[in-house]
Design a protein around this motif. Structure first.
Motif, PDB file in Angstrom:
ATOM      1  N   UNK A 203      21.553  22.830   6.862  1.00  0.00           N
ATOM      2  CA  UNK A 203      22.396  22.239   5.819  1.00  0.00           C
ATOM      3  C   UNK A 203      22.728  20.795   6.164  1.00  0.00           C
ATOM      4  N   UNK A 204      23.089  20.559   7.414  1.00  0.00           N
ATOM      5  CA  UNK A 204      23.437  19.202   7.825  1.00  0.00           C
ATOM      6  C   UNK A 204      22.249  18.265   7.647  1.00  0.00           C
ATOM      7  N   UNK A 205      21.047  18.758   7.952  1.00  0.00           N
ATOM      8  CA  UNK A 205      19.855  17.947   7.750  1.00  0.00           C
ATOM      9  C   UNK A 205      19.654  17.606   6.291  1.00  0.00           C
ATOM     10  N   UNK A 206      19.898  18.590   5.415  1.00  0.00           N
ATOM     11  CA  UNK A 206      19.745  18.353   3.970  1.00  0.00           C
ATOM     12  C   UNK A 206      20.803  17.382   3.473  1.00  0.00           C
ATOM     13  N   UNK A 207      22.036  17.543   3.969  1.00  0.00           N
ATOM     14  CA  UNK A 207      23.118  16.649   3.555  1.00  0.00           C
ATOM     15  C   UNK A 207      22.840  15.228   4.015  1.00  0.00           C
ATOM     16  N   UNK A 208      22.307  15.079   5.219  1.00  0.00           N
ATOM     17  CA  UNK A 208      22.010  13.744   5.745  1.00  0.00           C
ATOM     18  C   UNK A 208      20.975  13.025   4.881  1.00  0.00           C
ATOM     19  N   UNK A 209      20.098  13.794   4.242  1.00  0.00           N
ATOM     20  CA  UNK A 209      19.054  13.189   3.409  1.00  0.00           C
ATOM     21  C   UNK A 209      19.464  13.063   1.950  1.00  0.00           C
ATOM     22  N   UNK A 210      20.605  13.647   1.596  1.00  0.00           N
ATOM     23  CA  UNK A 210      21.056  13.594   0.202  1.00  0.00           C
ATOM     24  C   UNK A 210      21.812  12.292  -0.042  1.00  0.00           C
ATOM     25  N   UNK A 211      21.425  11.601  -1.086  1.00  0.00           N
ATOM     26  CA  UNK A 211      22.069  10.321  -1.407  1.00  0.00           C
ATOM     27  C   UNK A 211      22.792  10.366  -2.751  1.00  0.00           C
ATOM     28  N   UNK A 212      22.880  11.546  -3.327  1.00  0.00           N
ATOM     29  CA  UNK A 212      23.570  11.683  -4.601  1.00  0.00           C
ATOM     30  C   UNK A 212      24.517  12.873  -4.544  1.00  0.00           C
TER      31      UNK A 212
ATOM     32  N   UNK B  24      32.376  11.218  13.541  1.00  0.00           N
ATOM     33  CA  UNK B  24      32.300  12.467  14.301  1.00  0.00           C
ATOM     34  C   UNK B  24      33.366  13.458  13.811  1.00  0.00           C
ATOM     35  N   UNK B  25      34.539  12.937  13.487  1.00  0.00           N
ATOM     36  CA  UNK B  25      35.609  13.806  12.971  1.00  0.00           C
ATOM     37  C   UNK B  25      35.198  14.411  11.633  1.00  0.00           C
ATOM     38  N   UNK B  26      34.599  13.595  10.759  1.00  0.00           N
ATOM     39  CA  UNK B  26      34.155  14.098   9.457  1.00  0.00           C
ATOM     40  C   UNK B  26      33.082  15.170   9.615  1.00  0.00           C
ATOM     41  N   UNK B  27      32.149  14.915  10.515  1.00  0.00           N
ATOM     42  CA  UNK B  27      31.066  15.883  10.693  1.00  0.00           C
ATOM     43  C   UNK B  27      31.598  17.181  11.298  1.00  0.00           C
ATOM     44  N   UNK B  28      32.544  17.089  12.210  1.00  0.00           N
ATOM     45  CA  UNK B  28      33.133  18.293  12.796  1.00  0.00           C
ATOM     46  C   UNK B  28      33.860  19.117  11.750  1.00  0.00           C
ATOM     47  N   UNK B  29      34.565  18.438  10.828  1.00  0.00           N
ATOM     48  CA  UNK B  29      35.250  19.176   9.767  1.00  0.00           C
ATOM     49  C   UNK B  29      34.240  19.907   8.887  1.00  0.00           C
ATOM     50  N   UNK B  30      33.105  19.261   8.632  1.00  0.00           N
ATOM     51  CA  UNK B  30      32.068  19.902   7.829  1.00  0.00           C
ATOM     52  C   UNK B  30      31.457  21.084   8.578  1.00  0.00           C
ATOM     53  N   UNK B  31      31.172  20.909   9.855  1.00  0.00           N
ATOM     54  CA  UNK B  31      30.627  22.004  10.673  1.00  0.00           C
ATOM     55  C   UNK B  31      31.591  23.184  10.674  1.00  0.00           C
ATOM     56  N   UNK B  32      32.866  22.880  10.841  1.00  0.00           N
ATOM     57  CA  UNK B  32      33.886  23.932  10.852  1.00  0.00           C
ATOM     58  C   UNK B  32      33.925  24.650   9.507  1.00  0.00           C
ATOM     59  N   UNK B  33      33.838  23.892   8.423  1.00  0.00           N
ATOM     60  CA  UNK B  33      33.861  24.500   7.088  1.00  0.00           C
ATOM     61  C   UNK B  33      32.642  25.394   6.873  1.00  0.00           C
TER      62      UNK B  33
END
Length: 228
Positions: free
Chosen positions: A67-76, A43-52
């Motif tokens: 963007x978060x949806x795309x990142x969640x599906x990205x494996x590379x 949750x801390x990591x995701x919050x930092x990304x949301x903030x960024x």
């Protein structure tokens, strides 16, 4: 950790954390009571990304969700960087007002041909639908309007420098396996490192100019370009 500790660790106010959760940007914590929940490092990591994304990237809540949806599906590494790159605002030159439609269409076509030629010469893989291709086309069109155009051959030298910078960016990101950490690094690279690189370029220009002026003064010759 409780939501208050999550807030302290990330610098995101509790009210914002709850708002992000309601908007579907942040997963719910593990319920420990009717009104209490525990949060983890993810949750801390995701919050930092949301903030960024919302502060550095200037994205809306809706765009951040995509963007978060795309990142969640990205494996590379490439997938995560691509998701961020396509989501963040693309730097473009503003089109001039008052240009007649026929002339504007002709300039657009000429600029698009120059971009296509440049990409072909560089052997860069970028589809025509890429926002960066469209942004470069707009910029070149504006340069043509100002009679300050750059031919593909002249741009190639700058493009090779950009290619070296891109290689460094990817090499720095290869050590990150976590998609969220990688995405956060990508936002920092695109939103912060790009202005830093531009400032370094301007400092280098300033250094070159000052050295030329000093050399001209030392030689007792007039400075500047062209014959005197």
């Amino acid at each position: 950790m409780k939501i208050s500790e999550l807030s302290r660790r990330t610098g995101v106010p509790v009210a914002s954390i709850k708002y992000f959760r309601r908007q579907g940007l942040l997963p719910a914590g593990r319920a420990t009571a009717a009104t209490l929940a525990e949060y983890g490092e993810e949750h801390a990591e995701r919050l930092r990304l949301i903030k960024a994304l919302t502060t550095l990237g200037g994205l809306s809540i809706a765009a951040t969700r995509e963007v978060l949806g795309a990142v969640d599906q990205a494996h590379t590494t490439e997938g995560a960087l691509g998701a961020i790159s396509y989501a963040l605002p693309v730097p473009v030159a503003s089109s001039a007002a008052g240009v007649d439609e026929d002339g504007d269409a002709e300039a657009e076509e000429a600029a698009a041909a120059e971009v296509a030629e440049l990409l072909a010469d560089l052997d860069w893989r970028a589809p025509g639908a890429s926002p960066h291709v469209r942004g470069l086309t707009t910029a070149l069109k504006e340069l043509r309007r100002l009679d300050a155009g750059y031919a593909p051959g002249e741009l190639a030298a700058y493009a090779r420098l950009a290619e070296s910078v891109a290689r460094l960016d990817l090499e720095r990101a290869e050590c990150l396996d976590d998609p969220l950490a990688l995405a956060e690094r990508a936002v920092i690279v695109f939103a912060i490192c790009a202005p830093v690189f531009e400032l370094l370029r301007r400092l280098a220009q300033e250094d070159r100019v000052r050295r030329r002026l000093e050399d001209a003064d030392a030689a007792g010759a007039p400075s500047g370009c062209g014959p005197h």
